[in-house]
Design an enzyme around this catalytic site. Structure first.
Site, PDB file in Angstrom:
ATOM      1  N   CYS A  69      10.864  34.101  38.363  1.00  0.00           N
ATOM      2  CA  CYS A  69      10.015  35.291  38.411  1.00  0.00           C
ATOM      3  C   CYS A  69      10.477  36.264  39.498  1.00  0.00           C
ATOM      4  CB  CYS A  69       8.579  34.912  38.702  1.00  0.00           C
ATOM      5  SG  CYS A  69       7.910  33.742  37.548  1.00  0.00           S
ATOM      6  N   ARG A 123      17.767  37.153  37.815  1.00  0.00           N
ATOM      7  CA  ARG A 123      17.089  35.932  38.259  1.00  0.00           C
ATOM      8  C   ARG A 123      16.694  35.039  37.087  1.00  0.00           C
ATOM      9  NH1 ARG A 123      14.569  36.539  43.557  1.00  0.00           N
ATOM     10  NH2 ARG A 123      12.907  35.167  42.919  1.00  0.00           N
ATOM     11  N   TRP A 168       9.174  34.049  34.429  1.00  0.00           N
ATOM     12  CA  TRP A 168       9.922  32.896  33.896  1.00  0.00           C
ATOM     13  C   TRP A 168       8.859  31.833  33.669  1.00  0.00           C
ATOM     14  CZ3 TRP A 168      11.112  27.813  35.295  1.00  0.00           C
ATOM     15  CH2 TRP A 168      12.264  27.261  34.706  1.00  0.00           C
ATOM     16  N   ASN A 217       4.549  35.124  41.811  1.00  0.00           N
ATOM     17  CA  ASN A 217       5.627  34.136  41.684  1.00  0.00           C
ATOM     18  C   ASN A 217       5.133  32.838  42.300  1.00  0.00           C
ATOM     19  OD1 ASN A 217       7.161  36.258  40.851  1.00  0.00           O
ATOM     20  ND2 ASN A 217       8.628  36.193  42.533  1.00  0.00           N
ATOM     21  N   GLY A 218       5.513  31.709  41.739  1.00  0.00           N
ATOM     22  CA  GLY A 218       5.096  30.429  42.304  1.00  0.00           C
ATOM     23  C   GLY A 218       4.123  29.723  41.370  1.00  0.00           C
ATOM     24  N   GLU A 237      32.291  20.848  39.375  1.00  0.00           N
ATOM     25  CA  GLU A 237      31.940  22.271  39.388  1.00  0.00           C
ATOM     26  C   GLU A 237      32.546  22.985  38.167  1.00  0.00           C
ATOM     27  OE1 GLU A 237      29.949  24.239  40.630  1.00  0.00           O
ATOM     28  OE2 GLU A 237      30.838  26.231  40.531  1.00  0.00           O
ATOM     29  N   LYS A 260      30.410  24.996  35.377  1.00  0.00           N
ATOM     30  CA  LYS A 260      30.635  26.406  35.024  1.00  0.00           C
ATOM     31  C   LYS A 260      30.750  26.545  33.519  1.00  0.00           C
ATOM     32  CE  LYS A 260      29.638  28.112  37.741  1.00  0.00           C
ATOM     33  NZ  LYS A 260      29.176  27.612  38.966  1.00  0.00           N
ATOM     34  N   GLU A 280      27.318  25.892  31.758  1.00  0.00           N
ATOM     35  CA  GLU A 280      26.298  26.902  32.064  1.00  0.00           C
ATOM     36  C   GLU A 280      26.452  28.165  31.229  1.00  0.00           C
ATOM     37  OE1 GLU A 280      24.956  27.325  36.563  1.00  0.00           O
ATOM     38  OE2 GLU A 280      27.125  27.450  36.391  1.00  0.00           O
ATOM     39  N   HIS A 329      36.004   3.585  32.797  1.00  0.00           N
ATOM     40  CA  HIS A 329      34.712   2.911  32.728  1.00  0.00           C
ATOM     41  C   HIS A 329      33.754   3.610  31.767  1.00  0.00           C
ATOM     42  CE1 HIS A 329      35.966   0.334  35.963  1.00  0.00           C
ATOM     43  NE2 HIS A 329      36.268   1.393  36.701  1.00  0.00           N
ATOM     44  N   LYS A 382      18.688  32.330  38.460  1.00  0.00           N
ATOM     45  CA  LYS A 382      19.573  32.424  39.624  1.00  0.00           C
ATOM     46  C   LYS A 382      18.965  31.737  40.833  1.00  0.00           C
ATOM     47  CE  LYS A 382      23.102  33.879  41.894  1.00  0.00           C
ATOM     48  NZ  LYS A 382      24.307  33.063  41.661  1.00  0.00           N
TER      49      LYS A 382
HETATM   50  C1  G6P Z   1      20.483  27.728  40.358  1.00  0.00           C
HETATM   51  C2  G6P Z   1      21.652  28.661  40.135  1.00  0.00           C
HETATM   52  C3  G6P Z   1      22.938  28.020  40.627  1.00  0.00           C
HETATM   53  C4  G6P Z   1      22.802  27.573  42.068  1.00  0.00           C
HETATM   54  C5  G6P Z   1      21.588  26.680  42.278  1.00  0.00           C
HETATM   55  C6  G6P Z   1      21.297  26.455  43.745  1.00  0.00           C
HETATM   56  O1  G6P Z   1      20.597  26.641  39.508  1.00  0.00           O
HETATM   57  O2  G6P Z   1      21.764  29.001  38.772  1.00  0.00           O
HETATM   58  O3  G6P Z   1      24.002  28.945  40.506  1.00  0.00           O
HETATM   59  O4  G6P Z   1      23.952  26.892  42.452  1.00  0.00           O
HETATM   60  O5  G6P Z   1      20.419  27.291  41.722  1.00  0.00           O
HETATM   61  O6  G6P Z   1      20.931  27.681  44.330  1.00  0.00           O
HETATM   62  P1  G6P Z   1      21.088  28.053  45.852  1.00  0.00           P
HETATM   63  O7  G6P Z   1      20.568  29.466  45.940  1.00  0.00           O
HETATM   64  O8  G6P Z   1      20.205  27.097  46.606  1.00  0.00           O
HETATM   65  O9  G6P Z   1      22.504  27.919  46.229  1.00  0.00           O
END
Ligand code: G6P
Length: 608
Positions: free
Chosen positions: A2, A27, A74, A100-101, A481, A485, A488, A504, A603
């Site tokens: 949000c 976001r 959201w 928000n929250g 990672e 990527k 995602e 394994h 985000k």
């Molecule tokens: C969300 C984002 C990621 C990020 C993660 C942690 O999942 O989509 O890109 O790595 O949060 O966020 P932060 O702001 O704590 O690094």
């Protein structure tokens, strides 16, 4: 997740709010709405879906009024529908609230409010706020919000307007970020700087359990106990153009291309070449204790967690410190038992991730010292830690984190080098590491210049539905990672595995339709990685190798090779993640995905 943007000032509120909402799109959200006040009239519009749907709804209507609140939602409580979109109002449509929250005790509050005649029009927890505020209102909106804060449990960043209180917005926070923005043209409030960066870079942070009344040319902050708080504005270093695409088709690609500067910004002014020692002023409040530290626990989520996994190897190489890395969402449920002089490092781009925040609060309760590695200046994690280092990477808008990962690795390397130089690491090693760090920006540029080759590889494989990413030691977190990527943003299923674990389980999946991205450096793991690649090859699995320049042997084994320049072992991860990012980006592009706003993702994850 949000987002909140509010404005009260000299100009018409509606276009400013729409612009702010667009800045918050990154976001992640599923509906949006705004309420604009003109004298004793409040005009509210909401829509399911993207901001464009809200704009269509407003159409040619003129919305007068210089005071307004706006929100991207959201969904948590209740589906993403227009009825559940914010703002929410009381029975008489006097109070309008965005939030928000999560209000944790909303159910019992709702039951009581219903008994006293409140009619609920949505399934949200937020609506209880509107009814509660209306029930306390006696002409003083700030007081009614304060009384409401005392009743609700859970987290909130909220903004409220009332028909009988023109030209005034009351905002409050507990757990969810809220900042005030000050400009000549008016006053803003938002959940993050990027929503108002076009208009001002002068911000005032609210602390938990504080509320503020904002008017066109002033703001007053007070605590939940009605104590006035004096706080002046800080200047944030982000500029409006940081939040623009600047000719790139997506923020993700723009941010990938910013990475040479990102590394530069992380090291600028922070190294003493001659002594081979970094200077990290942000650590000085705890330095005496930190230099004796023998245990570090890194807590983080998502990509930040993988940066932590990488840092473990780097700290082990450069220092005598034992490093554990924990997923913030799991860490807080463990029975925490810290050795004396343990430091917790909370790593977070946003500085607002709910799980990371909760984890450090739990660690604080158990007496650990807290450090933060954070990008957003003044964010909750930055303020709740004892000391720390900022990334200075500018806003990261693409949901899939790219430049922050590289920045986190750079900052962690500087931190490890600093501690190592106060332990056993020699001057020669210190100087060599700094030299290698300084060479990184040009080396990343070199990789970016091969983007077309990486795009061609993506063309060859983007229709394959399952991928494996393998690495050992420094290459293992990059495999995780890289897989993250890809999944995602392209929605291709991918797994990141420690290459030694392949036999394994994952080896059962290998077939000609399952590509493996092998992260292979010319380090002590080289021969072992070659064996793993052979094992895949003999099962006819296609191999894309990310390897060191000059490695000719890999050409004979892999179907495709992306070379990265030579650097120190500990810095290989920084270079090798760049091809992974580009590979994911081009696959997603070829598959027509919504790269900057992938489905279901947010985000900044501000709920647990
Ligand atoms: C969300 C984002 C990621 C990020 C993660 C942690 O999942 O989509 O890109 O790595 O949060 O966020 P932060 O702001 O704590 O690094």
């Amino acid at each position: 997740m949000c987002g909140i943007i509010c404005y009260v000032g000299k100009d018409k509120a509606e276009p400013i709010l729409i612009e702010g909402l667009k800045r918050l799109e990154y976001r992640g959200y599923d509906s949006a709405g705004l309420a604009v006040q003109d004298g004793d009239q409040i005009c509210c519009h909401r829509a399911k879906g993207k901001i464009i749907e809200l704009e269509k709804k407003i159409g040619d209507m003129t919305i007068p009024g210089n005071t307004g609140i706006a929100h991207t939602r959201w969904a948590t409580h209740g589906e993403p529908t227009e009825a559940n979109a914010h703002p929410h109002s009381d029975n008489d449509g006097n109070v309008f609230v965005i939030h928000n929250g999560i209000i944790e005790n909303y159910y019992s509050l709702k039951k009581n409010l219903k008994k006293s005649g409140a009619v609920f029009k949505s399934e949200t927890d937020t609506e209880v706020l509107a009814h509660l505020i209306a029930s306390y209102f006696d002409g003083d909106l700030n007081k009614a919000v304060r009384q409401t804060m005392a009743k609700v449990e859970g987290t909130f960043g909220m903004a409220v307007i009332h028909k009988q209180v023109p030209d005034e917005i009351v905002v409050a926070r507990r757990g969810s970020p809220l900042i005030i923005g000050v400009s000549d043209g008016g006053t803003f409030a938002a959940s993050d700087v990027s929503a108002m960066v076009r208009y001002t870079n002068k911000v005032v942070h609210l602390n938990d359990n504080e509320l503020a009344t904002i008017t066109a040319d002033d703001f007053t902050i007070s605590t939940g106990q009605a104590q006035t708080v004096q706080r002046s504005a800080e200047t944030v270093e982000w500029a409006a153009e940081d939040a623009d695409l600047n000719g790139f088709p997506h923020f993700m690609l723009k941010e990938i291309y910013e990475q040479p500067d990102t590394i530069q910004n992380a090291i600028r002014g922070r190294i003493d070449r001659g002594e081979g020692v970094p200077k990290l002023g942000g650590l000085s409040p705890v330095w005496e204790q930190l230099k004796e530290c023998r245990h570090i626990v890194i807590v983080a989520c998502g990509t930040s967690y993988y940066a932590g996994c990488e840092a473990k190897y780097v700290f082990e190489k450069l220092t005598e410190i034992d490093v554990t890395v924990a997923l913030a969402s799991e860490f807080r449920y463990r029975k925490l038992n810290f050795a004396p002089n343990t430091f917790i490092i909370a790593m977070s781009q946003s500085g607002e991730t709910a799980d990371t925040l909760a984890a450090i609060r739990e660690a604080r309760r158990k007496g650990a010292s807290l450090l933060g590695i954070v990008n957003v200046v003044g964010s909750s994690i930055a303020r709740e830690t004892d000391a720390g280092v900022y990334n200075h990477a500018g806003p990261e808008i693409g949901v899939a984190s790219t430049k922050i990962f590289i920045s986190q690795l750079t900052v962690l390397t500087l931190m490890a080098l600093l501690l190592g130089r106060h332990q056993n690491l020699s001057l020669t090693d210190g100087v060599e590491t700094i030299r290698a760090l300084e060479a990184l920006p040009d080396q990343v540029k070199d990789i970016l210049s091969k983007a077309n080759d990486i795009q061609a590889i993506a063309e060859k494989y983007h229709k394959h539905g399952n991928w494996l990413f393998l690495g050992r030691k420094y290459g293992y977190p990059i495999a995780m990672e890289g897989a993250l990527k890809l999944k995602e943003i392209s929605y291709i299923h991918a797994e990141g595995y420690a290459a030694g674990e392949m036999k394994h389980g994952p080896i059962a999946l290998i077939n000609p339709k399952m590509p493996t991205v092998a992260i292979i450096f010319q380090d002590s793991m080289y021969e072992k990685m070659i064996s793993n690649i052979q094992e895949i090859k003999s099962r006819r699995g296609p191999i894309i190798a990310i390897a060191t320049e000059g490695d000719e042997k890999i050409r004979e084994l892999a179907d495709d090779v992306i070379y990265i320049p030579k650097t120190l072992d500990i810095l290989n991860p920084i270079l090798s993640v760049v091809p992974c990012q580009l590979l994911a980006y081009y696959c997603a592009q070829l598959l027509g995905r919504n790269i900057d706003k992938p489905r279901n993702l947010a985000k900044s994850v501000t709920v647990e």
